[in-house]
Design an enzyme around this catalytic site. Structure first.
Site, short mmCIF file in Angstrom:
data_model
loop_
_atom_site.label_atom_id
_atom_site.label_comp_id
_atom_site.label_asym_id
_atom_site.label_seq_id
_atom_site.Cartn_x
_atom_site.Cartn_y
_atom_site.Cartn_z
N TYR A 72 0.84 -1.21 0.00
CA TYR A 72 0.00 0.00 0.00
C TYR A 72 0.87 1.26 0.00
CZ TYR A 72 -3.91 3.09 1.09
OH TYR A 72 -4.86 4.07 1.03
N PHE A 124 -7.94 19.72 -24.44
CA PHE A 124 -8.63 18.45 -24.71
C PHE A 124 -9.99 18.46 -23.99
CE2 PHE A 124 -9.52 13.94 -23.80
CZ PHE A 124 -9.72 13.55 -25.10
N ASP A 125 -10.93 17.60 -24.45
CA ASP A 125 -12.30 17.71 -23.92
C ASP A 125 -12.40 17.46 -22.41
OD1 ASP A 125 -11.74 15.10 -24.61
OD2 ASP A 125 -13.77 14.57 -25.18
N ASP A 214 0.00 19.67 -20.56
CA ASP A 214 -0.73 18.42 -20.69
C ASP A 214 0.12 17.56 -21.62
OD1 ASP A 214 -2.26 16.33 -21.59
OD2 ASP A 214 -4.09 17.49 -21.85
N ALA A 216 0.32 14.24 -22.59
CA ALA A 216 -0.07 12.89 -23.03
C ALA A 216 0.80 12.36 -24.17
CB ALA A 216 -1.55 12.90 -23.43
N LYS A 257 -1.14 7.06 -23.45
CA LYS A 257 -0.65 7.38 -24.79
C LYS A 257 0.85 7.07 -24.83
CE LYS A 257 -4.58 9.92 -24.51
NZ LYS A 257 -5.43 9.93 -23.33
N HIS A 449 -20.84 13.41 -25.99
CA HIS A 449 -20.54 12.51 -27.10
C HIS A 449 -20.40 11.05 -26.67
CE1 HIS A 449 -16.78 13.89 -25.38
NE2 HIS A 449 -16.17 12.84 -25.89
N1 F0G Z 1 -5.17 15.22 -22.46
C1 F0G Z 1 -5.12 14.86 -23.76
C2 F0G Z 1 -4.37 15.69 -24.73
C3 F0G Z 1 -5.79 13.70 -24.17
O1 F0G Z 1 -5.75 13.36 -25.46
C4 F0G Z 1 -6.48 12.92 -23.21
C5 F0G Z 1 -7.20 11.72 -23.60
C6 F0G Z 1 -6.49 13.35 -21.88
C7 F0G Z 1 -5.81 14.50 -21.54
C8 F0G Z 1 -7.21 12.57 -20.82
O2 F0G Z 1 -6.53 11.42 -20.51
O3 F0G Z 1 -8.07 9.56 -21.17
O4 F0G Z 1 -6.16 9.18 -19.63
O5 F0G Z 1 -8.12 10.43 -18.86
N2 F0G Z 1 -7.42 11.44 -24.78
C9 F0G Z 1 -8.04 10.24 -25.30
C10 F0G Z 1 -8.25 10.39 -26.77
C11 F0G Z 1 -9.23 9.76 -24.57
O6 F0G Z 1 -8.91 9.52 -27.36
O7 F0G Z 1 -7.74 11.33 -27.37
P1 F0G Z 1 -7.28 10.08 -20.01
#
Ligand code: F0G
Length: 458
Positions: A72, A124-125, A214, A216, A257, A449
């Site tokens: 843990y 990102f969304d 960010d 990713a 990613k 979506h």
């Molecule tokens: N930031 C970016 C640029 C992303 O593309 C994503 C996720 C996230 C944050 C959130 O990360 O999914 O680990 O919670 N993108 C995926 C996509 C879902 O299909 O582009 P997460």
């Protein structure tokens, strides 16, 4: 003759995928309420919904799973990842989270309050969702060239420094930090140059703001810096990554990613104080600070994945495959975001289906057509994803209406890419017969979506 790139790995295990008939797919997509997220994966032949969590781990990563320490607190797996993050990104402090949006949730719990403005390059969304959920505003300061799919610019993900500085002047007291997404997913997997990152840091310092990345797809961004920004031509990917990450105060990371793992994320911090503040929320929302929502074995696999994704040979093959698909589509005359991005090809649905009214969701219509044609699942990055304006309740029509074909890492072959391209060409040949799209029968108030239900407009 110059030797072409070739994947620096071979295949040790295969996973069968199923073909289906058009008739079956028409039935399945209807049952799925014309939402591709509702399809079962065995109803899909080639799945380009996302490159997130869908990559193939290496034999070394799989063996790391066996070495996971599930204590843990204070697990060796935590220290393995901590060392990798220090080595690759240079951060002394980090918190594991179960994925990228969890990292956003924790960090934004510290940094965002109602009424704030968070400037950046096409958030990102989920990033935007976490900002708007806190009654703050995400302000897009991406360069204008990003919104013209034919405009050629080596770093279409860049922040427009004038737009950013205007925002910093106008809303100074409402801005706590700037967030730069590398690569810029929403604009088409487009990279941000090192120079632009440095210029954003300069403005952050000038106005006394924090800078967050960010991250990713940070390794893919580093590849573009190496291959497109002269000064870095002879730098190794690791050195470029180190240079990039000298700039931000903190980073959020979706490890799904460029960590090449199926689940995971983290927050990196330069400063102990910010780390301490975020720790409180991490323990509440994610888990204790040495695992934060991840199993020890997954921390291990991530540490290994970070080393694998930051090698030139891997990135050349990875991005080479994305470009192979982009080139096939371009050769067929299909309109896509150019130059091709790092993780996906973004088809310009407005140009592809000009007869479908924008109120009937052009990119979603194209995504459904592609599924029916060939069992290929892409994803809409357009009006459905843009949600409604939180104030007016009206649909937001984004500057770009894309069908994204995201390519999982180390999963498909170039034959799969040729199949996808042929399917899209068939649709392109009959595009003038496609005149109607879909209307919404159910939608959620935010991030609609994922769960939206649609019906065809006859
Ligand atoms: N930031 C970016 C640029 C992303 O593309 C994503 C996720 C996230 C944050 C959130 O990360 O999914 O680990 O919670 N993108 C995926 C996509 C879902 O299909 O582009 P997460």
């Amino acid at each position: 003759m110059d030797l072409p790139y070739a994947e620096p790995y071979k295949i040790k295990m295969v996973e069968h995928i199923k073909r289906s008939t058009r008739q079956q797919r028409e039935q399945w997509i209807k049952q799925a309420k014309y939402n591709l997220f509702n399809l079962r994966s065995d109803q899909v032949f080639i799945d380009l919904l996302t490159d997130s969590g869908t990559g193939a781990m290496s034999d070394k990563q799989w063996s790391e799973l066996m070495l996971g320490d599930e204590a843990y607190a204070g697990a060796s797996s935590y220290f393995k990842l901590k060392n990798a993050i220090k080595d690759i990104f240079g951060f002394d402090y980090f918190l594991p989270t179960h994925q990228g949006r969890a990292a956003e949730n924790v960090l934004f719990s510290v940094l965002v309050k109602p009424g704030d403005i968070v400037p950046g390059n096409s958030h990102f969304d989920t990033t935007k969702g976490h900002i708007e959920y806190r009654k703050a505003t995400a302000l897009d300061c991406t360069i204008d060239q990003a919104f013209d799919t034919d405009a050629i610019h080596p770093f279409k993900g860049n922040v427009d420094l004038n737009k950013l500085e205007d925002a910093l002047k106008k809303y100074n007291d409402k801005i706590r930090f700037i967030i730069v997404t590398i690569t810029n997913n929403t604009a088409g997997g487009q990279p941000v140059s090192m120079q632009n990152l440095k210029d954003v840091r300069f403005l952050a310092d000038k106005y006394g703001k924090l800078l967050v990345f960010d991250s990713a797809r940070f390794a893919e961004n580093a590849y573009f810096i190496k291959t497109r920004e002269k000064e870095y031509k002879y730098w190794s990917i690791r050195d470029i990554v180190k240079e990039m990450f000298k700039l931000p105060d903190a980073i959020t990371m979706s490890s799904k990613k460029d960590g090449i793992v199926n689940i995971g994320g983290f927050i990196g911090f330069r400063d102990k104080e910010l780390f301490r503040q975020a720790t409180v929320y991490n323990i509440m929302f994610e888990g204790y600070i040495t695992y934060g929502g991840m199993a020890g074995r997954d921390l291990n696999a991530l540490a290994q994945g970070l080393y694998e994704s930051t090698t030139f040979d891997y990135l050349e093959a990875r991005i080479g495959q994305v470009h192979y698909l982009g080139q096939l589509l371009t050769d067929y005359g299909i309109p896509v975001q150019k130059p091709f991005g790092g993780h996906a090809i973004f088809v310009d649905a407005r140009k592809f289906l000009p007869h479908v009214p924008k109120e009937e969701f052009q990119a979603q219509t194209l995504a459904i057509e592609l599924y029916k044609e060939a069992g290929v699942r892409g994803v809409e990055i357009g009006t459905l994803l843009a949600d409604r304006d939180p104030v007016t309740g009206e649909n937001r029509y984004p500057k770009l209406e894309f069908l994204r074909l995201a390519i999982p890492r180390r999963v498909y072959t170039n034959n799969h890419m040729a199949y996808v391209a042929a399917a899209l060409k068939n649709i392109y040949d009959r595009r003038n017969d496609i005149r109607h799209g879909y209307r919404i029968v159910y939608e959620a108030p935010i991030l609609r979506h994922f769960t939206v239900e649609l019906e065809p407009v006859e």
